[in-house]
Design an enzyme around this catalytic site. Sequence first.
Site, mmCIF file in Angstrom:
data_model
loop_
_atom_site.group_PDB
_atom_site.id
_atom_site.type_symbol
_atom_site.label_atom_id
_atom_site.label_comp_id
_atom_site.label_asym_id
_atom_site.label_seq_id
_atom_site.Cartn_x
_atom_site.Cartn_y
_atom_site.Cartn_z
ATOM 1 N N SER A 149 -8.200 -28.887 -15.786
ATOM 2 C CA SER A 149 -9.592 -28.695 -15.374
ATOM 3 C C SER A 149 -9.719 -28.729 -13.859
ATOM 4 O O SER A 149 -9.054 -29.528 -13.197
ATOM 5 C CB SER A 149 -10.473 -29.831 -15.912
ATOM 6 O OG SER A 149 -10.665 -29.673 -17.273
ATOM 7 N N HIS A 184 -16.907 -32.011 -13.643
ATOM 8 C CA HIS A 184 -16.740 -32.920 -14.780
ATOM 9 C C HIS A 184 -15.556 -33.868 -14.636
ATOM 10 O O HIS A 184 -15.320 -34.714 -15.498
ATOM 11 C CB HIS A 184 -16.701 -32.138 -16.102
ATOM 12 C CG HIS A 184 -15.374 -31.502 -16.426
ATOM 13 N ND1 HIS A 184 -15.141 -30.160 -16.276
ATOM 14 C CD2 HIS A 184 -14.230 -32.033 -16.905
ATOM 15 C CE1 HIS A 184 -13.885 -29.893 -16.653
ATOM 16 N NE2 HIS A 184 -13.322 -31.023 -17.037
ATOM 17 N N ASP A 195 -20.316 -26.302 -13.170
ATOM 18 C CA ASP A 195 -19.260 -27.327 -13.195
ATOM 19 C C ASP A 195 -18.344 -27.142 -11.981
ATOM 20 O O ASP A 195 -17.208 -26.699 -12.103
ATOM 21 C CB ASP A 195 -18.491 -27.181 -14.506
ATOM 22 C CG ASP A 195 -17.474 -28.280 -14.720
ATOM 23 O OD1 ASP A 195 -16.686 -28.176 -15.676
ATOM 24 O OD2 ASP A 195 -17.465 -29.233 -13.916
#
Length: 756
Positions: free
Chosen positions: A684, A516, A564
Amino acid sequence: MAYSLLCFWIAVITLCSAAQGAPSKKQCSDANLAIDGGHYVLSKNYNEGSVLAYRCPHGYFPYPDKSRRCLGNGMWKPSPRKKPRMECRLVTCPDPLVLDNGSVFPNQERYYLNNKTTYECFSEYTLRGSSSRVCQANGKWSGGTPICSRDTDYCHDPGTPPGARRSGHIFNIDDKVKYRCEGKLTLVGSKERTCQQNGEWSGSEPECYYDYTYDTPEDVAERFGSSLKNNLREEEEESQSQHEKKIRLDKSGNLNIYIALDASDSIDEEHFTKSKEVIKKLIDKISDYEVSPKYQIFFFATKVTEIVNIADFYREKGPTLDEIKDKLDVFEFEAKGNDAGTNIAQAFKTILQSISFVKTQGEKQFLNVSHVILMFTDGGANMGGSPKPKVEQIKDLIYQGDRENREKFLDIYVFGLGDDVWKEEIDEYVTHRDGEKHFFIMQDMQELSKTFDEMLDESNSVGLCGLHKDFDDGRQSTIVRRQPWLAKIVVTHKESAPSNCMGSLVTPRFILTAAHCFKFGDVAEGMMVDLGRYREKVKRYIPHPKYNTTSKVHEGIPEFYDYDVALIELVRDVHVSVDTRPICIPCTTQTSGALKLSGSAVTCKQHEQILLKNQYERATFMSPRREPKHVHLKLGAARESCIEDAKKAKNVTVKNARDIVTDNFLCSGGIEPETDYVACKGESGGAVFVERNSRSVQVGILSWGVKNLCTDSNNNKVLSDESSRDFHINLFKVQPFLKKYLGDGTKDYAPLTFLD
Ligand SMILES: *[C@@H]1O[C@H](CO)[C@@H](O)[C@H](O)[C@H]1NC(C)=O
Ligand SMILES: *[C@@H]1O[C@H](CO)[C@@H](O)[C@H](O)[C@H]1NC(C)=O
Ligand SMILES: *[C@@H]1O[C@H](CO)[C@@H](O)[C@H](O)[C@H]1NC(C)=O
Ligand SMILES: *[C@@H]1O[C@H](CO)[C@@H](O)[C@H](O)[C@H]1NC(C)=O
Ligand SMILES: *[C@@H]1O[C@H](CO)[C@@H](O)[C@H](O)[C@H]1NC(C)=O
C-alpha cells in the site's frame, strides 16, 4: 561566418584568397547604405574586409539585405541599391492556415508580430496543441502546433507546422509523411517521418524558418538541456559505484565532448570573450551531473587553435575543470591571429583526428565511448570546402557499419549565431534523434549565454527525476539504483501493531504514500522511512483533507478510500545521487523534461495524454523485495468493467460501483489483455508508474484491492484471477494537494514547478 558570395566553397578558392590578400587601395563608400528605421555597424570602418551588419529594433528585421562585406576593389558585396530602399520590416510568422480539419481565425494573408490566432476543430475532431497562438518577435508562433485529429490510426496525427506542406494522410506502422516549407522558408527538423512500432513518429517535428527566425533561450535551454541529459544519463548509468566526483574526474568517464568555437573575423572581441564565458558555464553545468567527460576544446577560423586536447586525458594528463577554465581565460583574442575564413571542414577534420586517436587507445573500449560534438558558429563554411564529407567520416568511424545500434554514441549539435547561418546545410549534417533537436539558431552570444543560465537555474538536486535502470539487468550492485525513489515506511500505532507501507521519494524532502497507512493519533516520532541507502526520520505526515474512510458507512461502504493519499515530510533533505533520486510526478516541468516536451505551452492535459494514452496502459509497481510487478491500467472503455468488480469486495453492498471507485481511482488487475500481478499487504502507498524515455513517471498510488490472494509463502509475486482488481489513486486527480506542498517555493527545500 557566412560571406558566402565572396568565398563560397564551391567557388575557386584562389579567387577567394586573392581578394583577401590583395593590398587595400580603395575604401568602400557609404552611399545608399542607410536603412529606414534602423542603423548599421561596421567591423573595420570602410576598409577592405570590413563587415557591415544592419540592426533593427526588436520585432523588426532588415530587408532586403542583412549584411555586406567590403571587397578589395572598394565595392560592397552585395552592393547597395537605390531601390528597393533598405528598411526595417515588421516580423511576420509562417502561414498558420495549413491546419487540416479545422478553422483558423482570423483568416489573413499575412500574420504580423503580436497578431493572435485561434484554432477550432470540425466536429468529431479533437484539438491537440495550442488553441490560440501569438506571432512572436523571433518569427515563430507561441505554443505548439495545433492538430485536429480523430486518432483512428496507429500513430497520432503528426500535424502540419505553420508554413509547411505535408504529404501523407495515413498514419499506420511504416507509413511516412513528408514535409517541405513554402517559399523562402527553410525547413529545420525532419523532412520525412515514419510511424514506428512504438506508436511514435521518427525524427522531430519540422519547423519553417525565415532567415530572421531564431530560437529563444527558453526553448533552447529546454530542448538542448533535455537532449544533453540523455547523454549524461548514460554516462551515469555506466559508471559503477564511484559516486565521488573526484574519483571520476580522474579516470572512468566514457563521455567525450568536443567543443569547437568559431573565431573567424566576423566575430568581434566582445563576442569572443563572451564565448569563453559561455563554454565555462556549459562545462560547469555538465559537471553538476556528476560526470567527468574528456574534453577537446578549440577555436577555428582559417586554422584551428587548440585549448584543450583530448589526448591528454588518455595520457593521464587531463586538466581538471578549473584548469580548463584557466586555459580558456588565458587564451587571448589576439592569439587567434588575423584569420578571415570560417573553415568548418577543418574543425570537423580536427574532431575526426581526435576520435581516430581515441580509437587507437583500445578498440573494445572505444565501443563504449559516447561522443558529443558542440559546434558554435556564426555562419556557413566559406573556405575549406563542405564539412559534410568529414562529418560522414566521423559518422562512419563511430557507427562501424551498425548505424541502428551505434547511432546513440554520437551527437552533433550546432549552435548557429546571428542571421547569416546556413540553415539548410547545417541541418543536413547535425545528428537527428527522435523527438530531439540538435540545431539551434540564436540571435547572438548574449542569448546563448542566457540559455546556459536557464539550464543552470534548473535545480540539479531534483533534475533527472525518475531515471532508472532497465529491469533486465540482473546485477546485484544496481538493484538499488533501479528504483532510487523507492521508500519503505514503518508506522507504529498506539493501540495496534505497526503498519508497513511503501512510498516514493518525490522531492528530496517528501515521500508520497497512502493515507490509510496512518491512524488517528499517530506521531511523527513513531515513523521511519527506509530509502535503501538512508533511513530517515519524519517531521510530519499530511493526509489529504478529504480522506475519510467512514464517510460512506451508511451507504453500504464500510471503508471508503477516496483521496487515499498522504505526504510525509522528512526532517532533512536527502542527498540526491545515483542511488537516491525522486520519481517523476505528472504535471511538473521536471516531468516535461523527462517526456521531452518543450516550451512554455505544455499543459497537464498533455502529460495525461502521453502517460495514460492506451486503453490498456502498461504500468508497474514494486514489491518490498524490489521486484517489479507489471499491470495494465484499464482506461477509457475498459475501465467500466474493471471497476465493476469492486462490488465483489467483502461487506460492500452498493449498487453502483462508481460510488466506491470514484473517478479519482485507476483500476488494474484481471486477466485481460494479459494477466496482471495483484498487490499484496505491505505494498500500500507504493508508486504505480509508467516508463517513458527510460524515465519513470508515477501515475498512481496503491490504495486497496478487491481480494487478498497473497500468502506469506508466495513472496508477493501473485497473479490475478478474473475478478481480482486493485485500485490506485490517480495522481492527475489530486494535483491541488500535491501542488500545495510540493510546489511550495517558500520552504527551504527545492520545490517542484507545477503546470496548469
Ligand atoms: C480531414 O483532412 C484531411 C487532410 O486534409 C482530408 O483528406 C479529409 O477529407 C478531411 N476530413 C474531413 C471530414 O473534412
Ligand atoms: C496584425 O498586426 C498588424 C501590424 O501590427 C496590425 O496592423 C493588424 O491590425 C493586426 N491584425 C489583427 C487582426 O490583430
Ligand atoms: C564496455 O562495455 C562492455 C559491455 O558492453 C563492458 O563489459 C566493459 O566493461 C565496458 N568497458 C568499459 C571500459 O567501460
Ligand atoms: C468522516 O465522515 C463521517 C460521516 O460523514 C463524519 O461523521 C466524521 O466526522 C468524518 N470524520 C472526519 C475526521 O472528518
Ligand atoms: C465484514 O463484516 C463483518 C461483520 O460486520 C466483520 O466481522 C468483518 O470484519 C467485515 N469484513 C471486512 C473485510 O470488513
